[in-house]
Design an enzyme around this catalytic site. Sequence first.
Site, PDB file in Angstrom:
ATOM      1  N   ASP A 212      60.278  13.530  87.210  1.00  0.00           N
ATOM      2  CA  ASP A 212      61.532  12.818  87.336  1.00  0.00           C
ATOM      3  C   ASP A 212      62.215  13.442  86.267  1.00  0.00           C
ATOM      4  O   ASP A 212      62.139  14.563  85.715  1.00  0.00           O
ATOM      5  CB  ASP A 212      61.379  11.402  87.464  1.00  0.00           C
ATOM      6  CG  ASP A 212      62.413  10.702  87.975  1.00  0.00           C
ATOM      7  OD1 ASP A 212      63.559  10.503  87.572  1.00  0.00           O
ATOM      8  OD2 ASP A 212      62.122  10.111  89.247  1.00  0.00           O
TER       9      ASP A 212
ATOM     10  N   HIS B 181      63.787  16.670  86.624  1.00  0.00           N
ATOM     11  CA  HIS B 181      65.020  16.301  87.275  1.00  0.00           C
ATOM     12  C   HIS B 181      66.065  16.474  86.296  1.00  0.00           C
ATOM     13  O   HIS B 181      67.163  16.204  86.406  1.00  0.00           O
ATOM     14  CB  HIS B 181      65.223  14.638  87.872  1.00  0.00           C
ATOM     15  CG  HIS B 181      64.039  14.609  89.089  1.00  0.00           C
ATOM     16  ND1 HIS B 181      64.104  13.579  89.897  1.00  0.00           N
ATOM     17  CD2 HIS B 181      63.419  15.389  89.728  1.00  0.00           C
ATOM     18  CE1 HIS B 181      63.338  13.733  90.721  1.00  0.00           C
ATOM     19  NE2 HIS B 181      62.715  14.933  90.810  1.00  0.00           N
TER      20      HIS B 181
END
Length: 390
Positions: free
Chosen positions: A216, A239
């Site tokens: 993430d 991310h």
Amino acid sequence: MYKNMIWSLILVLALLLKANSEALFDIRCYGAEPDADISEALTEAWKDAMASTTASVILIPEGDWTLSQALMEGPNKAPVNLVVSGTLKAYRDPAQLPVKSRDWVTINHVDFLTISGGGVLDGQGQEAWKTNDCNKNKNCAKLPINLSLNFINNSIIEDITTKDSKNFHVNCISSRNVTFKRFTINAPDESPNTDGIHIAQSNRIKVIDSIIKTGDDCISMGDDLTDVLIKNVQCGPGHGISIGSLGKSVEEKYVKGIIVQGCTFTNTQNGIRIKTWPSAPATLTISDLHFINLTMVNAGNPIVFDQKYCPWNQCDLNKPSLIKIRDVVINNIRGTSATSDVISFICSKAKPCDNVRIGYIDLKHNGEKATTICENIKPIFSATQSPRVC
């Protein structure tokens, strides 16, 4: 093997030499054994360190140590160094946590804390990831964060690795003057909801000279946040580095003074990203942002302002975000993008982005034409941009 033994011996000797000025609390002296849960031994060592009126060292030696869960509360009377030289291992099954609502390792209300030693916090999250649907299920079961730091001041976390957390790797909340240095986060890109470091309601936080590989955001930032420096961080997979998502709560407070400098994004879904919700009540301002000297290596969406952030259709796009983004410097961004849209400014119709200054940009999309998207923004340009922005 011999190298590790030498390092362990050097560390113990160094600690012994300092014993006349620092109290040493070795978990083995509290009954810790490699084949048993060390939570009780660690808790007792921590309590003695908190009571010490001289600087203290809590030692977790080399080797593998099983830790069911640890809640370590202050306040402390003197500086404390938690030296993790071994590998702490969580139970694989989150149902085995003694307190389900609590994170794995939690430290609260401590000043002048150091966490060091070259060791590993291994959350062993592989089984938990299989059932994690928190990205789309608001009522999902809470999974433990590897290291939860709350109300921590004047502290440094250095030369430590957090691995395979079941949830976020690190929370740093309601804290002041905390530095993460040579900090390593390691999890595969398919590990869900495993933000590397989440920072909120804090000021003067630094993340420097660190490596973050996760599933993430490498670093995510929430509200009520000022004076953050993220420098020389290698991000990817992951991310990217994000501010937000913000806007869902009317109580959210402003974000100001964020510097992201000298970082490299490799095979990330995004580079730098700001996320705010439409049809949401918060009216805070995000300002005084500096994104400078950044390198993208096949990074998707290198620069994104997304004020229509609405995953899983959880909002009404017809009602614009009420959050203002202003006073932004973007300069010397170069490298390659995995997506054709290398810069995306999707600003709010109700609160257009203001005073966004763009310097040198050189971003390529796999040798093909790169594009930009601009909504509700009028950037101020200097130097040259490739591709041309707006």
